[in-house]
Design an enzyme around this catalytic site. Structure first.
Site, PDB file in Angstrom:
ATOM      1  N   TYR A   1      39.634  44.412  84.955  1.00  0.00           N
ATOM      2  CA  TYR A   1      40.919  44.325  85.672  1.00  0.00           C
ATOM      3  C   TYR A   1      40.717  44.196  87.183  1.00  0.00           C
ATOM      4  O   TYR A   1      41.298  43.301  87.805  1.00  0.00           O
ATOM      5  CB  TYR A   1      41.816  45.520  85.305  1.00  0.00           C
ATOM      6  CG  TYR A   1      42.545  45.305  83.997  1.00  0.00           C
ATOM      7  CD1 TYR A   1      41.855  45.123  82.811  1.00  0.00           C
ATOM      8  CD2 TYR A   1      43.925  45.274  83.952  1.00  0.00           C
ATOM      9  CE1 TYR A   1      42.508  44.910  81.618  1.00  0.00           C
ATOM     10  CE2 TYR A   1      44.596  45.056  82.760  1.00  0.00           C
ATOM     11  CZ  TYR A   1      43.885  44.888  81.586  1.00  0.00           C
ATOM     12  OH  TYR A   1      44.547  44.670  80.408  1.00  0.00           O
TER      13      TYR A   1
ATOM     14  N   HIS B   1      48.886  38.156  80.339  1.00  0.00           N
ATOM     15  CA  HIS B   1      49.967  38.916  80.991  1.00  0.00           C
ATOM     16  C   HIS B   1      50.593  38.154  82.164  1.00  0.00           C
ATOM     17  O   HIS B   1      50.924  38.741  83.196  1.00  0.00           O
ATOM     18  CB  HIS B   1      49.460  40.287  81.466  1.00  0.00           C
ATOM     19  CG  HIS B   1      48.959  41.163  80.352  1.00  0.00           C
ATOM     20  ND1 HIS B   1      49.792  41.856  79.514  1.00  0.00           N
ATOM     21  CD2 HIS B   1      47.699  41.435  79.918  1.00  0.00           C
ATOM     22  CE1 HIS B   1      49.077  42.522  78.626  1.00  0.00           C
ATOM     23  NE2 HIS B   1      47.808  42.275  78.836  1.00  0.00           N
TER      24      HIS B   1
ATOM     25  N   ASN C   1      50.263  49.184  76.447  1.00  0.00           N
ATOM     26  CA  ASN C   1      50.927  48.138  75.660  1.00  0.00           C
ATOM     27  C   ASN C   1      52.079  48.771  74.894  1.00  0.00           C
ATOM     28  O   ASN C   1      52.146  49.997  74.756  1.00  0.00           O
ATOM     29  CB  ASN C   1      49.962  47.517  74.646  1.00  0.00           C
ATOM     30  CG  ASN C   1      49.022  46.505  75.283  1.00  0.00           C
ATOM     31  OD1 ASN C   1      49.407  45.751  76.176  1.00  0.00           O
ATOM     32  ND2 ASN C   1      47.787  46.496  74.825  1.00  0.00           N
TER      33      ASN C   1
END
Ligand code: NDP
Length: 493
Positions: free
Chosen positions: A340, A57, A130
């Site tokens: 994350y 990303h 997504n």
């Protein structure tokens, strides 16, 4: 901001355009002096301008906006931002490709990531979605392998179709996601016209301890818009930042993109007997079983003032949840909830939540999380840094009530086992359903075959190609035959 130039320490500085030099007479040449701290600062800071690029990303556009609650959801969640029709919460949105690097072309065929931070009146709520509703793997331990196979060959440093298909043949649970990647939606024509899906199953919880399973859907007003493969390739050459520019300019012009936000809602009891494992991220919940229920509307209406500060330093995590929203037993979700924030700690430092773009808009009081590099808060002053202090007791809201991570209603019992890539015929059913959806759209199956053949013909290994034809035959025999013809024609050309 002062109207004149200063050093980074705030002293007025007369001329940053010239270094201090010792010259033995007129002319250009001279010896620069170690005492010229402005020269040293200028060069040293330049060397350190880059922070680690996201492993995935990396290339993204972003903007600010607002989420508006359009329907009262108090029957399914206690989340305050969803409980009053008309209530608005500020939002940060970052839309990215996944595999390619930060300078890569926006229109490269890829899944598009959707990092969304809702600054609610009960703290931040992140959704990390997504533009496809399913994922390539259902066991998080495969995540690094999946991504490496979509990136560059470790020897040639080139994208590698053999490697890509070798991964997917060995990990066939990705067939449904591949059907999404290679249809038109793999090359969006505008970030304002993509849909987004949580993919994950979340829980919406209430203070009485009850909960529902939910999946989140964001649908672009005006529908999805996509490039065909040829146009996407052409645009990539002509303007690699096409989608970034389109989003920025639309917002500058007041042409604000909007999405309607929905959830599918499932009773926990249904999950025990439903045809699909509701924690398997390779599956959707068909609309006819679980229709969409609108919860809100998203409008992006403000461009970043500074890309690095607002978008590059943004950190999103599915673990960032407000009361009323909670994780499910989806293993990919559970792993992302670790991965994350861990990526943010590495990339931005342990106090990344204090950065302006990540900071909650409500007061934060987390006195057991303090110190660390680049702490620019008041660090809770003299308040106790240990729990159960009697000298200055900490107060708690909703003590003893259901929080986002503590619910009383799931009681798990079972064997410890691994969630394998073993495939049964049911694992192809939804891929076949999508093939049939494409069949209802003019020319879409043909374009899908062309897109897939374009990629697969790059695989030099004939045995890999042959196994891919067999793999897609489980989705549809005709699809497989057409794929073989189209691919081998390209290989022979
Ligand atoms: P339906 O038969 O009720 O509707 C078909 C769905 O397909 C639409 O709602 C649309 O989703 C989606 N769709 C249309 N064109 C495309 C495309 N080019 N690429 C991806 N999705 C597209 O759907 P079902 O729920 O019975 O599911 C059938 C198949 O549709 C699934 O196997 C799945 O692959 C796909 N799909 C299903 C979703 C779900 O959550 N049930 C979500 C998205 C896709 P949308 O309105 O979101 O654009």
């Amino acid at each position: 901001m002062p109207s004149f130039y200063t050093s980074a320490e705030g002293s007025p500085y007369p001329d940053p355009t010239t270094s201090v030099q010792f010259r033995n007479g007129p002319g250009v040449g001279g010896l620069v002096l170690l005492q010229d701290s402005q020269l040293i600062e200028t060069l040293a800071h330049f060397n350190r301008e880059r922070i680690p690029e996201r492993v995935v990303h990396a290339k993204a556009a972003g903007a600010y906006g607002e989420f508006e609650c359009t329907h009262d959801c108090s029957d399914i969640t206690s989340a305050s931002f969803l409980n009053t029709v008309g209530k608005k919460s500020d939002v940060l949105l970052r839309i990215s490709t996944v595999g390619p690097e930060r300078g890569s072309a926006d229109t490269t065929r890829d899944v598009h990531g959707w990092g969304m931070k809702i600054y609610t009146d009960e703290g931040n709520q992140d959704f990390v979605c997504n533009n496809i509703p399913v994922f390539f793997v259902r066991d998080p331990i495969k995540f690094p392998s999946l991504n490496r196979s979509h990136k560059r060959n470790p020897q040639t440093n080139l994208a590698d179709s053999d490697m890509f298909w070798d991964f997917h043949l060995g990990n066939p649970e990705g067939i449904h996601a591949l059907m999404h990647l290679f249809n038109d939606r793999g090359t969006p024509a505008s970030l304002r016209h993509i849909n987004a899906y949580s993919g994950h199953t979340y829980k919406f919880t209430k203070e009485d301890g009850s909960f529902k399973y939910v999946k989140l859907h964001l649908k672009a007003q005006g529908g999805t818009k996509n490039f065909d493969a040829q146009t996407a390739t052409k645009v990539a050459g002509e303007n690699p930042d096409f989608l970034t520019q389109d989003l920025f300019e639309a917002i500058e012009q007041g042409n604000y993109p909007k999405w309607d936000v929905f959830v599918q809602v499932m009773e926990p009891k249904d999950a025990e007997t439903y045809k699909w494992n509701v924690f398997d991220m390779t599956k959707v919940w068909p609309h006819k079983d679980y229709p969409l229920r609108q919860i809100g509307r998203l409008t992006m209406n403000r461009n970043p003032q500074n890309y690095f500060t607002d978008i590059e330093q943004a950190a999103f995590s599915p673990s960032t949840m407000v009361p009323g929203i909670a994780p499910s037993a989806d293993p990919i979700l559970q792993a992302r909830m670790f991965a994350y924030p861990d990526a943010a700690r590495y990339r931005l430092g342990v106090n990344y939540q204090q950065l302006p773009t990540n900071r909650a808009k409500v007061p934060v009081y987390a006195p057991y999380q303090r110190d660390g590099y680049m702490n620019f808060s008041d660090n809770y002053g003299a308040d106790p840094n240990y729990v159960n202090a009697s000298l200055k007791p900490t107060t708690f809201k909703n003590a003893g009530k259901v929080t986002s991570t503590i619910t009383e209603h799931e009681k798990w019992a079972g064997e410890v086992s691994s969630f394998t890539s073993q495939m049964g015929p049911e694992d192809y059913e939804q891929a076949t359903a999508l093939w049939n959806v494409l069949g209802q759209q003019e020319g879409h199956q043909d374009r899908f075959i062309g897109n897939l053949a374009g990629h697969l013909s790059g695989a030099k290994n004939a045995s890999i190609r042959s196994r891919v034809y067999e793999y897609f035959s489980y989705v549809d025999k005709d699809l497989s035959a057409r794929l073989r013809d189209a691919t081998e024609a390209k290989v022979a050309a």
